[in-house]
Design a protein around this motif. Structure first.
Motif, PDB file in Angstrom:
ATOM      1  N   ASP A   1       0.808  -1.222   0.000  1.00  0.00           N
ATOM      2  CA  ASP A   1       0.000   0.000   0.000  1.00  0.00           C
ATOM      3  C   ASP A   1       0.842   1.274   0.000  1.00  0.00           C
ATOM      4  OD1 ASP A   1      -2.391  -1.330  -0.033  1.00  0.00           O
ATOM      5  OD2 ASP A   1      -2.839  -1.049   2.094  1.00  0.00           O
ATOM      6  N   ALA A   2       2.132   1.158   0.305  1.00  0.00           N
ATOM      7  CA  ALA A   2       2.950   2.345   0.566  1.00  0.00           C
ATOM      8  C   ALA A   2       2.967   3.332  -0.597  1.00  0.00           C
ATOM      9  CB  ALA A   2       4.373   1.928   0.933  1.00  0.00           C
ATOM     10  N   TYR A   3       3.273   2.837  -1.793  1.00  0.00           N
ATOM     11  CA  TYR A   3       3.372   3.748  -2.940  1.00  0.00           C
ATOM     12  C   TYR A   3       2.038   4.428  -3.227  1.00  0.00           C
ATOM     13  CZ  TYR A   3       3.557   5.381  -7.744  1.00  0.00           C
ATOM     14  OH  TYR A   3       3.453   6.162  -8.864  1.00  0.00           O
ATOM     15  N   ASN A   4       0.967   3.647  -3.227  1.00  0.00           N
ATOM     16  CA  ASN A   4      -0.339   4.202  -3.560  1.00  0.00           C
ATOM     17  C   ASN A   4      -0.771   5.245  -2.535  1.00  0.00           C
ATOM     18  OD1 ASN A   4      -2.690   4.296  -5.248  1.00  0.00           O
ATOM     19  ND2 ASN A   4      -3.798   3.167  -3.669  1.00  0.00           N
ATOM     20  N   LEU A   5      -0.414   5.041  -1.259  1.00  0.00           N
ATOM     21  CA  LEU A   5      -0.750   6.017  -0.229  1.00  0.00           C
ATOM     22  C   LEU A   5       0.060   7.297  -0.408  1.00  0.00           C
ATOM     23  CD1 LEU A   5      -0.858   3.625   2.860  1.00  0.00           C
ATOM     24  CD2 LEU A   5      -2.817   4.745   1.809  1.00  0.00           C
TER      25      LEU A   5
ATOM     26  N   LYS B   1       2.853  12.541  15.268  1.00  0.00           N
ATOM     27  CA  LYS B   1       2.389  11.290  14.671  1.00  0.00           C
ATOM     28  C   LYS B   1       3.520  10.258  14.628  1.00  0.00           C
ATOM     29  CE  LYS B   1      -1.922  12.351  13.435  1.00  0.00           C
ATOM     30  NZ  LYS B   1      -3.116  11.635  13.954  1.00  0.00           N
ATOM     31  N   ILE B   2       4.734  10.712  14.296  1.00  0.00           N
ATOM     32  CA  ILE B   2       5.862   9.773  14.258  1.00  0.00           C
ATOM     33  C   ILE B   2       6.148   9.255  15.668  1.00  0.00           C
ATOM     34  CG2 ILE B   2       8.325   9.505  13.776  1.00  0.00           C
ATOM     35  CD1 ILE B   2       8.024  11.485  11.498  1.00  0.00           C
ATOM     36  N   MET B   3       6.060  10.128  16.657  1.00  0.00           N
ATOM     37  CA  MET B   3       6.299   9.700  18.030  1.00  0.00           C
ATOM     38  C   MET B   3       5.228   8.707  18.489  1.00  0.00           C
ATOM     39  SD  MET B   3       9.131  10.954  18.600  1.00  0.00           S
ATOM     40  CE  MET B   3       9.258  10.263  20.259  1.00  0.00           C
ATOM     41  N   LYS B   4       4.002   8.830  17.948  1.00  0.00           N
ATOM     42  CA  LYS B   4       2.951   7.864  18.257  1.00  0.00           C
ATOM     43  C   LYS B   4       3.336   6.472  17.747  1.00  0.00           C
ATOM     44  CE  LYS B   4      -0.356  10.197  20.344  1.00  0.00           C
ATOM     45  NZ  LYS B   4      -0.829   9.831  21.720  1.00  0.00           N
ATOM     46  N   VAL B   5       3.977   6.437  16.574  1.00  0.00           N
ATOM     47  CA  VAL B   5       4.451   5.157  16.038  1.00  0.00           C
ATOM     48  C   VAL B   5       5.490   4.572  16.982  1.00  0.00           C
ATOM     49  CG1 VAL B   5       5.560   3.990  14.100  1.00  0.00           C
ATOM     50  CG2 VAL B   5       4.020   5.914  13.664  1.00  0.00           C
ATOM     51  N   TYR B   6       6.407   5.425  17.454  1.00  0.00           N
ATOM     52  CA  TYR B   6       7.463   4.967  18.364  1.00  0.00           C
ATOM     53  C   TYR B   6       6.872   4.449  19.681  1.00  0.00           C
ATOM     54  CZ  TYR B   6      11.688   4.976  21.204  1.00  0.00           C
ATOM     55  OH  TYR B   6      12.734   4.604  22.021  1.00  0.00           O
ATOM     56  N   GLU B   7       5.866   5.156  20.185  1.00  0.00           N
ATOM     57  CA  GLU B   7       5.249   4.746  21.452  1.00  0.00           C
ATOM     58  C   GLU B   7       4.549   3.394  21.340  1.00  0.00           C
ATOM     59  OE1 GLU B   7       2.710   8.005  22.341  1.00  0.00           O
ATOM     60  OE2 GLU B   7       4.373   9.393  22.746  1.00  0.00           O
ATOM     61  N   ALA B   8       4.157   3.021  20.119  1.00  0.00           N
ATOM     62  CA  ALA B   8       3.459   1.741  19.913  1.00  0.00           C
ATOM     63  C   ALA B   8       4.422   0.588  19.657  1.00  0.00           C
ATOM     64  CB  ALA B   8       2.487   1.869  18.734  1.00  0.00           C
TER      65      ALA B   8
ATOM     66  N   ALA C   1      -0.794   3.562  13.678  1.00  0.00           N
ATOM     67  CA  ALA C   1      -0.294   4.921  13.907  1.00  0.00           C
ATOM     68  C   ALA C   1       0.320   5.491  12.634  1.00  0.00           C
ATOM     69  CB  ALA C   1       0.732   4.907  15.037  1.00  0.00           C
ATOM     70  N   LEU C   2       0.977   4.635  11.854  1.00  0.00           N
ATOM     71  CA  LEU C   2       1.566   5.089  10.593  1.00  0.00           C
ATOM     72  C   LEU C   2       0.485   5.463   9.588  1.00  0.00           C
ATOM     73  CD1 LEU C   2       3.994   5.525   8.735  1.00  0.00           C
ATOM     74  CD2 LEU C   2       3.931   3.074   8.194  1.00  0.00           C
ATOM     75  N   TYR C   3      -0.566   4.636   9.493  1.00  0.00           N
ATOM     76  CA  TYR C   3      -1.690   4.967   8.614  1.00  0.00           C
ATOM     77  C   TYR C   3      -2.273   6.331   9.000  1.00  0.00           C
ATOM     78  CZ  TYR C   3      -2.476   0.681   5.869  1.00  0.00           C
ATOM     79  OH  TYR C   3      -2.377  -0.342   4.955  1.00  0.00           O
ATOM     80  N   SER C   4      -2.382   6.578  10.289  1.00  0.00           N
ATOM     81  CA  SER C   4      -2.929   7.841  10.765  1.00  0.00           C
ATOM     82  C   SER C   4      -2.072   9.015  10.311  1.00  0.00           C
ATOM     83  CB  SER C   4      -3.027   7.817  12.301  1.00  0.00           C
ATOM     84  OG  SER C   4      -3.506   9.052  12.792  1.00  0.00           O
ATOM     85  N   MET C   5      -0.752   8.845  10.372  1.00  0.00           N
ATOM     86  CA  MET C   5       0.147   9.912   9.943  1.00  0.00           C
ATOM     87  C   MET C   5       0.022  10.163   8.440  1.00  0.00           C
ATOM     88  SD  MET C   5       4.300  10.187  10.010  1.00  0.00           S
ATOM     89  CE  MET C   5       4.437   9.318   8.450  1.00  0.00           C
ATOM     90  N   ILE C   6       0.003   9.079   7.650  1.00  0.00           N
ATOM     91  CA  ILE C   6      -0.079   9.238   6.205  1.00  0.00           C
ATOM     92  C   ILE C   6      -1.431   9.824   5.811  1.00  0.00           C
ATOM     93  CG2 ILE C   6      -0.045   8.024   3.990  1.00  0.00           C
ATOM     94  CD1 ILE C   6       1.927   6.037   5.200  1.00  0.00           C
ATOM     95  N   ALA C   7      -2.494   9.426   6.524  1.00  0.00           N
ATOM     96  CA  ALA C   7      -3.813   9.991   6.249  1.00  0.00           C
ATOM     97  C   ALA C   7      -3.802  11.500   6.469  1.00  0.00           C
ATOM     98  CB  ALA C   7      -4.868   9.328   7.143  1.00  0.00           C
TER      99      ALA C   7
END
Length: 291
Positions: A102-106, A131-138, A152-158
């Motif tokens: 999904d990475a490229y399409n996102l 948002k990046i720190m949220k990924v780290y916390e998870a 958390a990464l989906y949330s950042m890209i969204a």
């Protein structure tokens, strides 16, 4: 004065990447020493850096960018890049590395591109960092942790998508209609859906949908539905002992005769012939393994 601040690095590297659609490879933050440099080199995944303080330099595709607090840059897979901290005011940054189908399409729906890999002090700069720190916390090595990090990464890209300043190109708009139609077919092929159903879901008229399918997929919506159903039928014929009639109904054909006709048109064999040929092939293969 900045040089007196002790350098540090807090990072996490995922041991496994269990999610094929999108998985976090690594995430962390770092306060760099003066002149600290990575590269030139290539990554096998996408890597987003966000500058929290200080300054540095980013080089990619023959271009050099002088970056500062609030800037964000993206390194693309298999693309040579280099970045280094300023000698007088070395930067600190947070980062997240990821990859997946999904990475490229996102990312193509964000302001990032191979020709424009830097966001300069975007209005959402502070939110990107959070948002990046949220990924780290998870972070964590369990499957649940992997899902949490990806969420958390989906949330950042969204967020990057929602705040994109790019105007949707006509080509992309056409692609979106086809992508929605294809997704609808994949989720509803086992029901007696019609081209009108697909067009209604996609939000376009039947003739427009037909033109877009012909232009992008080189086939009509009806042909695509038939091919998708036959592909699913092939799996059931190979992997189960279900009756032909049951398989026909399972892939959206209410008429067994029409199913057999469509199957032979697509595969050059009747469903019964296809099942026998695949059964013979498997038996032959097992016999060869036992020789």
């Amino acid at each position: 004065m900045a040089n007196l601040i002790e350098a540090y690095e807090h990072s996490y590297i995922a041991e496994d990447k269990p999610l094929s659609s999108l998985s976090v490879y690594n995430v962390g933050s770092q306060k760099c020493k003066p002149g600290f440099q990575w590269g030139p080199g290539v990554r096998d995944h996408y890597l987003i850096h966000h500058v929290m303080s200080g300054k540095g330099y980013f080089e990619i595709r023959g271009k050099s960018y002088h970056l500062k607090r609030g800037d964000t840059f993206l390194i693309f897979p298999n693309m040579e890049a280099c970045y280094r901290a300023d000698e007088e005011d070395p930067w600190s940054y947070t980062w997240v590395g990821f990859a997946g189908t999904d990475a490229y399409n996102l990312l193509r729906h964000t302001d990032f591109s191979e020709d424009s890999p830097v966001l300069e002090q975007a209005a959402i700069s502070e939110e990107i960092q959070k948002k990046i720190m949220k990924v780290y916390e998870a972070k964590g090595n369990s499957f649940c942790d992997a899902v949490s990090m990806t969420g958390a990464l989906y949330s950042m890209i969204a967020m990057l998508m929602e705040n994109s300043t790019l105007e949707m190109k006509q080509k992309d708009q056409k692609n979106i209609h086809v992508e929605r139609a294809v997704r609808y077919i994949a989720e509803h092929y086992s029901y007696p859906i019609t081209v009108e159903d697909i067009a209604d879901y996609t939000g376009v008229c039947r003739s427009y949908l037909y033109r877009m399918f012909q232009k992008i997929l080189k086939k009509s919506p009806k042909d695509y539905v038939d091919e998708y159903r036959i592909m699913q039928a092939c799996q059931l014929l190979k992997e189960t002992d279900l009756p032909i009639t049951t398989i026909a109904h399972s892939v959206g054909y209410e008429d067994n005769f029409y199913f057999s006709k469509a199957f032979k048109k697509g595969k050059g064999q009747t469903p019964t012939e296809y099942r026998k040929s695949r059964s013979f092939a498997r038996t032959t293969e097992r016999n060869m393994e036992n020789v």
